[in-house]
Design a protein around this motif. Structure first.
Motif, short mmCIF file in Angstrom:
data_model
loop_
_atom_site.label_atom_id
_atom_site.label_comp_id
_atom_site.label_asym_id
_atom_site.label_seq_id
_atom_site.Cartn_x
_atom_site.Cartn_y
_atom_site.Cartn_z
N ARG A 83 -5.59 10.77 -5.04
CA ARG A 83 -4.89 9.75 -4.27
C ARG A 83 -3.66 10.33 -3.58
O ARG A 83 -3.39 10.04 -2.41
CB ARG A 83 -4.48 8.60 -5.19
CG ARG A 83 -3.85 7.44 -4.47
CD ARG A 83 -3.51 6.31 -5.41
NE ARG A 83 -4.69 5.79 -6.09
CZ ARG A 83 -4.72 4.61 -6.69
NH1 ARG A 83 -3.67 3.82 -6.67
NH2 ARG A 83 -5.82 4.21 -7.30
N LEU A 87 -2.46 11.88 0.96
CA LEU A 87 -1.24 11.82 1.74
C LEU A 87 -0.66 13.19 2.04
O LEU A 87 -0.23 13.47 3.14
CB LEU A 87 -0.18 10.99 1.01
CG LEU A 87 -0.26 9.48 1.05
CD1 LEU A 87 0.91 8.89 0.28
CD2 LEU A 87 -0.25 8.97 2.48
N LEU A 181 6.95 4.50 6.38
CA LEU A 181 7.20 4.74 4.96
C LEU A 181 8.09 3.65 4.38
O LEU A 181 7.96 3.30 3.21
CB LEU A 181 7.88 6.11 4.77
CG LEU A 181 6.97 7.32 4.98
CD1 LEU A 181 7.80 8.59 5.09
CD2 LEU A 181 5.98 7.45 3.83
N THR A 186 1.82 -0.48 0.92
CA THR A 186 0.48 -0.08 0.49
C THR A 186 0.21 1.36 0.85
O THR A 186 0.50 1.82 1.95
CB THR A 186 -0.59 -0.98 1.14
OG1 THR A 186 -0.29 -2.35 0.82
CG2 THR A 186 -1.96 -0.63 0.62
N ARG A 187 -0.36 2.11 -0.11
CA ARG A 187 -0.72 3.50 0.13
C ARG A 187 -2.25 3.63 0.03
O ARG A 187 -2.79 4.19 -0.90
CB ARG A 187 -0.04 4.42 -0.90
CG ARG A 187 1.50 4.39 -0.83
CD ARG A 187 1.98 4.98 0.50
NE ARG A 187 3.44 5.08 0.57
CZ ARG A 187 4.22 4.21 1.19
NH1 ARG A 187 3.68 3.14 1.78
NH2 ARG A 187 5.52 4.39 1.24
N ASP A 188 -2.93 3.04 1.03
CA ASP A 188 -4.38 3.05 1.03
C ASP A 188 -4.89 4.04 2.08
O ASP A 188 -4.12 4.80 2.67
CB ASP A 188 -4.93 1.64 1.30
CG ASP A 188 -4.37 1.03 2.58
OD1 ASP A 188 -3.76 1.77 3.39
OD2 ASP A 188 -4.54 -0.19 2.78
N PHE A 191 -3.28 3.64 5.50
CA PHE A 191 -1.94 4.22 5.55
C PHE A 191 -2.01 5.74 5.62
O PHE A 191 -1.27 6.38 6.38
CB PHE A 191 -1.13 3.79 4.33
CG PHE A 191 0.24 4.40 4.26
CD1 PHE A 191 1.32 3.76 4.85
CD2 PHE A 191 0.46 5.61 3.62
CE1 PHE A 191 2.59 4.33 4.81
CE2 PHE A 191 1.71 6.19 3.58
CZ PHE A 191 2.78 5.54 4.17
N ALA A 192 -2.89 6.33 4.80
CA ALA A 192 -3.02 7.79 4.78
C ALA A 192 -3.40 8.32 6.17
O ALA A 192 -2.88 9.36 6.61
CB ALA A 192 -4.06 8.21 3.74
N PHE A 195 -0.35 8.15 8.36
CA PHE A 195 0.63 9.15 7.95
C PHE A 195 0.20 10.55 8.39
O PHE A 195 1.02 11.35 8.85
CB PHE A 195 0.81 9.09 6.43
CG PHE A 195 1.89 10.00 5.91
CD1 PHE A 195 3.22 9.71 6.13
CD2 PHE A 195 1.56 11.15 5.21
CE1 PHE A 195 4.22 10.56 5.66
CE2 PHE A 195 2.55 12.00 4.73
CZ PHE A 195 3.88 11.70 4.95
N VAL A 248 8.06 12.41 1.89
CA VAL A 248 7.65 11.35 0.96
C VAL A 248 8.44 11.42 -0.34
O VAL A 248 9.03 10.43 -0.79
CB VAL A 248 6.14 11.42 0.69
CG1 VAL A 248 5.75 10.45 -0.43
CG2 VAL A 248 5.36 11.11 1.96
N GLU A 252 11.14 8.14 -1.16
CA GLU A 252 10.76 6.97 -1.94
C GLU A 252 11.41 6.94 -3.32
O GLU A 252 11.81 5.87 -3.80
CB GLU A 252 9.23 6.90 -2.06
CG GLU A 252 8.54 6.66 -0.73
CD GLU A 252 7.06 6.37 -0.88
OE1 GLU A 252 6.51 6.67 -1.96
OE2 GLU A 252 6.46 5.85 0.08
N ARG A 422 3.26 1.56 -8.72
CA ARG A 422 2.30 2.33 -7.93
C ARG A 422 2.58 3.80 -8.21
O ARG A 422 2.84 4.17 -9.34
CB ARG A 422 2.42 1.95 -6.46
CG ARG A 422 2.13 0.46 -6.24
CD ARG A 422 1.83 0.12 -4.81
NE ARG A 422 1.62 -1.32 -4.65
CZ ARG A 422 1.22 -1.89 -3.54
NH1 ARG A 422 0.96 -1.14 -2.47
NH2 ARG A 422 1.05 -3.19 -3.46
#
Length: 442
Positions: A83, A87, A181, A186-188, A191-192, A195, A248, A252, A422
């Motif tokens: 996962r 990214l 960001l 959501t980091r699905d 989004f990837a 990014f 990233v 975050e 997450r």
């Protein structure tokens, strides 16, 4: 297939839950790890879905040290890697083996404290700009979502520390391409994909740098100049992956920690008053030179940060995979076994912490806290210890000192912020704060 409390039996009967559980960076996993800790203790196994590799949960500090430090070479990155790789490609957060070792050696010098000190003025300037926004909100008696504002702040700081003077090119037309960001939680896969397209922006800046004779001091400048023992530079792909990783990771985690800090400071007026007394004793001109290292003059500010990281470690779930067989005491680890370690659980274990669910920064002013070194590790530990710890601490000190000299926070929510588990542990529905301008500094 999920597990529930009905699947949990006494530790005397079983060495872990009997039903398979799909471990993931989510709220269900965090809640179950907390529950299982009370029943099975610090070390147990979870059946894997579809009969996969054995999964161990380890929250014994000595065992954690064994895995992450003493025998770190026997363990690689574990569950959840795919996962993150979506990214960050092969950045140092996910790469392994000889490639990771080489990249870490190339990157590490950029994070030496004496190099990072050159960013202090920029960090101070960005915090003062945010302070003006908060002053305006205070004058209007308007609550602000500090989680959103700090996310924007830390994003600008990390981008300016990476790109330096090229930041202005990055945001031409008042549009920051990396703002997704801050704006999207959501980091699905969608989004990837968005990014990844930003990698082209990074490459365009790299192209300009390579065509120029200038060698500016910033993270990108360091990465472009870095050479390994054979005199070889990073490949273009590796360089872009490391830049994206820095963006990233540097944004975050710090943003989440500071948002939680304001929530707790606002809820504890005695903590706020003590922190303000400490920062009021400083001369304004001394602040840039104090925030980039641990100092007796900022002991309580550091204690506030550490206590926030104890209760809300951004990297709340760590995973490792045994690359060869290993043993610790009576525990036999087979090659391929997955190891799960949750700083969130470790940091709230009453074996090592008194009143573990209470926000009490003063505990970090005591000698020997925590009672076990590896019961506290918000920046992980061992060879894969977070390379950006020093910069993160500097950013957090600078922010809290700047704002506490000017404001007193009042929590404006009707309930505590939602814990969203997450990849990072963050407030899922924001942190509303009303600011009160401090009259003596207004």
């Amino acid at each position: 297939m999920s597990s529930s409390l009905s699947d949990i039996v006494s530790a005397a009967d079983k060495a872990g839950p009997c039903a398979p559980f799909d471990v993931a960076p989510d709220d269900a996993t965090r809640r179950m790890l907390v529950r299982w800790q009370h029943v099975y203790g610090p070390v147990y196994r979870i059946p894997a879905p579809q009969g996969g590799a054995r999964r161990w949960v380890v929250h014994d500090p000595a065992f954690v040290q064994h895995i992450m430090v003493r025998r770190a070479a026997r363990y690689g990155k574990g569950l959840g890697l795919d996962r993150v790789r979506l990214l960050l490609g092969e950045g140092i957060m996910v790469s392994e083996g000889a490639f990771w070792t080489r990249q870490r050696r190339l990157i590490q010098p950029a994070f030496k404290p004496r190099r990072l000190a050159d960013f202090n003025a920029m960090i101070g300037h960005e915090n003062l700009a945010l302070a003006e926004r908060w002053r305006a909100a205070a004058c209007d008696d308007t609550a602000v979502d500090v989680a959103a504002h700090i996310s924007e702040l830390t994003l600008v700081i990390v981008l300016k520390s990476i790109f330096g003077a090229d930041y202005s090119r990055l945001v031409e037309g008042a549009s920051n391409p990396f703002s997704l960001l801050s704006e999207e939680a959501t980091r699905d896969l969608r989004f990837a994909a968005r990014f990844h397209r930003l990698g082209r922006v990074v490459e365009s800046i790299i192209d300009t740098r390579e065509d120029s004779d200038e060698r500016p001091f910033d993270f990108l400048g360091h990465l472009l100049a870095a050479r390994d023992r054979d005199g070889e530079a990073m490949s273009r792909r590796a360089l872009v992956d490391e830049v994206m990783t820095l963006i990233v990771a540097g944004h975050e985690t710090t943003a989440s920690a500071l948002a939680w800090a304001w929530y707790e400071i606002a809820r504890h007026p005695e903590v706020c008053a003590r922190a303000q007394a400490e920062v009021d004793a400083l001369d304004e001109q001394d602040i840039p030179g104090l925030v980039d290292h641990a100092s007796d003059r900022l002991r309580f500010i550091d204690a506030v940060i550490h206590e926030t990281l104890r209760l809300y470690p951004p990297g709340w779930l760590l995973s490792r995979r045994a690359v060869e067989a290993d043993a610790f005491g009576d525990y036999e680890i087979a090659a391929g076994d997955q190891i799960l370690i949750s700083p969130y659980v470790l940091h709230r274990d009453p074996t090592y912490w008194s009143m573990p669910d209470c926000f009490s920064p003063a505990r970090f002013l005591q000698q020997g806290v925590p009672s076990q070194r590896f019961a506290y590790m918000p920046f992980a530990a061992g060879p894969r210890h977070c390379v950006g710890e020093h910069m993160a601490m500097t950013e957090m000190r600078a922010h809290l000192v700047t704002m506490l000299r000017r404001f007193t926070p009042v929590y404006a929510g009707e309930h505590p912020p939602m814990l969203e588990s997450r990849i990072n542990l963050r407030p899922g529905d924001g942190v509303p704060i009303r600011w009160r301008v401090r009259q003596e500094l207004s």
